[in-house]
Design a protein around this motif. Structure first.
Motif, PDB file in Angstrom:
ATOM      1  N   GLU A  17      40.372  49.761  45.392  1.00  0.00           N
ATOM      2  CA  GLU A  17      39.783  48.508  46.543  1.00  0.00           C
ATOM      3  C   GLU A  17      40.271  47.099  46.183  1.00  0.00           C
ATOM      4  O   GLU A  17      41.113  46.936  45.091  1.00  0.00           O
ATOM      5  CB  GLU A  17      38.676  48.754  47.379  1.00  0.00           C
ATOM      6  N   MET A  18      39.559  46.023  46.727  1.00  0.00           N
ATOM      7  CA  MET A  18      39.944  44.690  46.102  1.00  0.00           C
ATOM      8  C   MET A  18      40.058  44.268  44.980  1.00  0.00           C
ATOM      9  O   MET A  18      40.946  43.404  44.175  1.00  0.00           O
ATOM     10  CB  MET A  18      39.134  43.510  46.619  1.00  0.00           C
ATOM     11  N   THR A  19      39.136  45.459  43.837  1.00  0.00           N
ATOM     12  CA  THR A  19      39.135  44.982  42.789  1.00  0.00           C
ATOM     13  C   THR A  19      40.753  45.196  41.573  1.00  0.00           C
ATOM     14  O   THR A  19      40.938  45.203  41.415  1.00  0.00           O
ATOM     15  CB  THR A  19      38.256  45.756  41.430  1.00  0.00           C
ATOM     16  N   ARG A  20      40.840  46.927  42.366  1.00  0.00           N
ATOM     17  CA  ARG A  20      42.035  46.910  42.082  1.00  0.00           C
ATOM     18  C   ARG A  20      43.286  46.393  41.987  1.00  0.00           C
ATOM     19  O   ARG A  20      44.450  46.286  41.160  1.00  0.00           O
ATOM     20  CB  ARG A  20      42.247  48.223  43.100  1.00  0.00           C
ATOM     21  N   ILE A  21      42.932  45.041  42.867  1.00  0.00           N
ATOM     22  CA  ILE A  21      44.589  44.737  43.508  1.00  0.00           C
ATOM     23  C   ILE A  21      44.271  43.184  42.445  1.00  0.00           C
ATOM     24  O   ILE A  21      45.405  43.155  42.418  1.00  0.00           O
ATOM     25  CB  ILE A  21      44.272  43.569  44.858  1.00  0.00           C
ATOM     26  N   LEU A  22      42.964  42.809  42.460  1.00  0.00           N
ATOM     27  CA  LEU A  22      42.686  42.035  41.343  1.00  0.00           C
ATOM     28  C   LEU A  22      42.969  42.288  40.043  1.00  0.00           C
ATOM     29  O   LEU A  22      43.531  41.737  39.014  1.00  0.00           O
ATOM     30  CB  LEU A  22      41.443  41.564  40.961  1.00  0.00           C
ATOM     31  N   TRP A  23      42.709  43.057  39.433  1.00  0.00           N
ATOM     32  CA  TRP A  23      43.347  44.440  38.284  1.00  0.00           C
ATOM     33  C   TRP A  23      44.530  44.056  38.378  1.00  0.00           C
ATOM     34  O   TRP A  23      45.063  43.680  37.161  1.00  0.00           O
ATOM     35  CB  TRP A  23      43.040  45.912  38.446  1.00  0.00           C
ATOM     36  N   LYS A  27      46.600  41.535  35.476  1.00  0.00           N
ATOM     37  CA  LYS A  27      47.308  42.406  34.267  1.00  0.00           C
ATOM     38  C   LYS A  27      49.314  41.627  34.506  1.00  0.00           C
ATOM     39  O   LYS A  27      49.521  40.605  33.455  1.00  0.00           O
ATOM     40  CB  LYS A  27      47.362  43.262  34.474  1.00  0.00           C
ATOM     41  N   GLU A  28      49.681  41.429  34.769  1.00  0.00           N
ATOM     42  CA  GLU A  28      50.896  40.613  35.317  1.00  0.00           C
ATOM     43  C   GLU A  28      50.630  38.850  34.955  1.00  0.00           C
ATOM     44  O   GLU A  28      51.339  38.748  34.186  1.00  0.00           O
ATOM     45  CB  GLU A  28      51.144  40.387  37.305  1.00  0.00           C
ATOM     46  N   GLU A  29      49.579  38.592  35.378  1.00  0.00           N
ATOM     47  CA  GLU A  29      49.762  36.431  35.034  1.00  0.00           C
ATOM     48  C   GLU A  29      49.048  36.551  34.151  1.00  0.00           C
ATOM     49  O   GLU A  29      49.390  35.273  33.076  1.00  0.00           O
ATOM     50  CB  GLU A  29      48.964  35.989  36.720  1.00  0.00           C
ATOM     51  N   LEU A  30      47.752  36.970  33.877  1.00  0.00           N
ATOM     52  CA  LEU A  30      47.292  36.605  32.824  1.00  0.00           C
ATOM     53  C   LEU A  30      47.507  37.512  31.010  1.00  0.00           C
ATOM     54  O   LEU A  30      47.309  36.341  30.156  1.00  0.00           O
ATOM     55  CB  LEU A  30      45.472  36.231  32.881  1.00  0.00           C
ATOM     56  N   ILE A 330      38.053  39.446  35.122  1.00  0.00           N
ATOM     57  CA  ILE A 330      38.818  38.831  33.771  1.00  0.00           C
ATOM     58  C   ILE A 330      38.307  38.968  32.850  1.00  0.00           C
ATOM     59  O   ILE A 330      38.292  38.997  31.544  1.00  0.00           O
ATOM     60  CB  ILE A 330      39.066  36.692  33.995  1.00  0.00           C
ATOM     61  N   PHE A 331      37.030  38.725  32.730  1.00  0.00           N
ATOM     62  CA  PHE A 331      35.169  39.226  31.703  1.00  0.00           C
ATOM     63  C   PHE A 331      35.636  39.880  30.962  1.00  0.00           C
ATOM     64  O   PHE A 331      34.938  40.004  29.733  1.00  0.00           O
ATOM     65  CB  PHE A 331      34.115  38.227  31.627  1.00  0.00           C
ATOM     66  N   VAL A 394      43.995  29.719  36.570  1.00  0.00           N
ATOM     67  CA  VAL A 394      43.141  30.077  35.256  1.00  0.00           C
ATOM     68  C   VAL A 394      44.315  29.374  34.294  1.00  0.00           C
ATOM     69  O   VAL A 394      44.648  29.526  33.199  1.00  0.00           O
ATOM     70  CB  VAL A 394      42.762  31.620  35.449  1.00  0.00           C
ATOM     71  N   LYS A 395      45.373  30.244  34.884  1.00  0.00           N
ATOM     72  CA  LYS A 395      46.631  30.631  33.723  1.00  0.00           C
ATOM     73  C   LYS A 395      47.380  29.139  34.256  1.00  0.00           C
ATOM     74  O   LYS A 395      47.945  29.238  32.714  1.00  0.00           O
ATOM     75  CB  LYS A 395      48.427  31.673  35.362  1.00  0.00           C
TER      76      LYS A 395
END
Ligand code: NAP
Ligand code: MG
Length: 402
Positions: A17-23, A27-30, A330-331, A394-395
């Motif tokens: 769900e939403m955490t998979r999207i954030l994941w 990865k891509e940005e940070l 992120i943490f 954050v980036k």
């Protein structure tokens, strides 16, 4: 800038769900622009767990034993509604439960403290880390409702034929009855995990239970903690100027409320369930809480303390904007990367983790945050960002620190 190389793979467990999207965005940005990310990837998303009859969860746990460090995204624990939603072959167990059973660990949860998100307990200046024993007690119990007069007894039948019987209560009126247990081995590994983690993060350990009332059951917890401390940890604690402190659970609760924080609070299973929610909500938000499973064999699995944020995900699917807090996720990554770096003596990886955390907290402290934090911050005029824009903010900070 050259990308940081990783010597040993990290076990990566994707989720739902939403955490998979954030994941994916994290990865891509940070991560990927700065690290040659060396992970062994396991897709614990519910669809893939279903395809593999949940074998993927077991494989991911086994890989954690091999490589010692894992990072995990939040995952759905199926219930009846999820059975239908994902056309599941069966109602799989909680992945976290499966992984915990295989790695035999203790879960440590600690709030991420930032200026502008103040704990409602004013004297809490430093994080309180909660260590929850994750085996037995009421979570593995047997219960009866007693609807007629009779006598309840506690019976133990030894394999050698010995019987121990004691009356619990004579029931003349209806009532309830419960039986539960714990195991020395599990309590011992719980104690070792707490003391090892304390040495790792250089904090004292506080432990409380109710041995004055439950002289044998809780008494055993107290004895085991004391013995393991005296025999295996006391010298190292003294060398590091750390202490182990035992008291009754009610006394511990009273002291916690008056303390400054900065210690590990070891709790029995139920106490840990209840107190970790109290501590996390008093520190601000479940989305600002890290969680790490530490096994007595030296395996570490990092994750966020919250779930898959289903409500936000459905908004996302409708094409609406979301403002989901990615800090704990992120943490989870920084925790795992730092531990990987420490085990491999890879200073570049450790420093990267420190800088990414600094970039994340300073973004919030500069007034840019997701909606959940904007609702509780003491900063004036916070700027509410959507899920992606927060990560991009954050980036921007991270680029300055690197
Ligand atoms: P949840 O995902 O923790 O979310 C509950 C509510 O808390 C959200 O609706 C949201 O409130 C707020 N919230 C949680 N995390 C947030 C974040 N990062 N940013 C902003 N708000 C956040 O719990 P749930 O909805 O009860 O569970 C959803 C799924 O997660 C379930 O299928 C459950 O099995 C699973 N779960 C997994 C884990 C794990 O893998 N460790 C742990 C717990 C639950 P608002 O909607 O009010 O904004
Ligand atoms: Mg709970």
């Amino acid at each position: 800038m050259d990308k940081i190389q990783m010597q040993t793979p990290l076990v990566e467990m994707d989720g739902d769900e939403m955490t998979r999207i954030l994941w994916q965005i994290i990865k891509e940005e940070l991560l990927l622009p700065y690290i040659d990310l060396n992970t062994e990837y396991y897709d614990l998303g519910l669809a893939h767990r279903n395809e593999t009859d949940d074998q993927v969860t077991i494989d991911a746990a086994e890989a954690t034993k091999k490589y010692k460090v894992a990072v995990k995204c939040a995952t759905i624990t199926p219930n009846k509604a999820r059975m239908k939603e994902y056309s599941l072959k069966k109602m799989y167990k909680s992945p976290n439960g499966t992984i915990r059973a295989l790695l035999d660990g203790t879960v440590f949860r600690a709030p991420i403290v930032v200026k502008g998100i103040e704990p409602c307990v004013k004297n809490w200046k430093k994080p309180i880390t909660l260590a929850r024993h994750a085996y037995g007690d009421i979570y593995k119990n047997t219960e009866f409702y007693i609807d007629k007069p009779g006598e309840a007894k506690l019976v133990f039948t030894g394999d050698d034929g010995e019987e121990r019987i004691e009356t619990i209560q004579r029931f003349d009126k209806p009532g309830v009855l419960l039986g539960m247990h714990n195991l020395d081995a599990s309590i011992e590994s719980f104690a070792r995990s707490c003391f090892n983690y304390a040495l790792d993060i250089r904090q004292d350990v506080w432990f409380g239970c109710k041995d004055t009332i439950s002289k044998t059951y809780d008494g055993r917890f107290k004895e085991i903690f004391n013995r393991i401390y005296e025999e295996e940890f006391k010298e190292r604690f003294q060398a590091e100027n750390l202490t182990y402190f035992y008291s009754l659970i009610d006394d511990i609760v009273a002291r916690v409320m008056k303390a400054e924080g900065g210690f590990i609070w070891a709790c029995k299973n139920y106490d840990g369930d209840v107190m970790s929610d109290m501590v996390s909500s008093a520190f601000g938000s479940l989305a600002m809480m890290t969680s790490v499973l530490v096994s007595p064999h030296g395996y570490y699995e990092y994750e966020a303390a919250h779930g898959t944020v289903q409500r936000h995900y459905y908004r996302h699917l409708e094409g609406k904007e979301t403002s989901t807090n990615s800090v704990a996720t992120i943490f989870a990554w920084t925790g795992a990367l730092r531990k990987r770096g420490e085990l491999d003596e890879d200073q570049a990886l450790v420093e990267f983790a420190d800088k990414l955390e600094k970039a994340t907290t300073s973004t919030i402290e500069s007034g840019k945050m997701t909606k959940d934090l904007a609702l509780i911050t003491s900063l004036k005029n916070p700027k509410i960002l959507n899920s992606r824009d927060f990560i991009l903010a954050v980036k921007e900070k991270l680029e300055k620190l690197l």
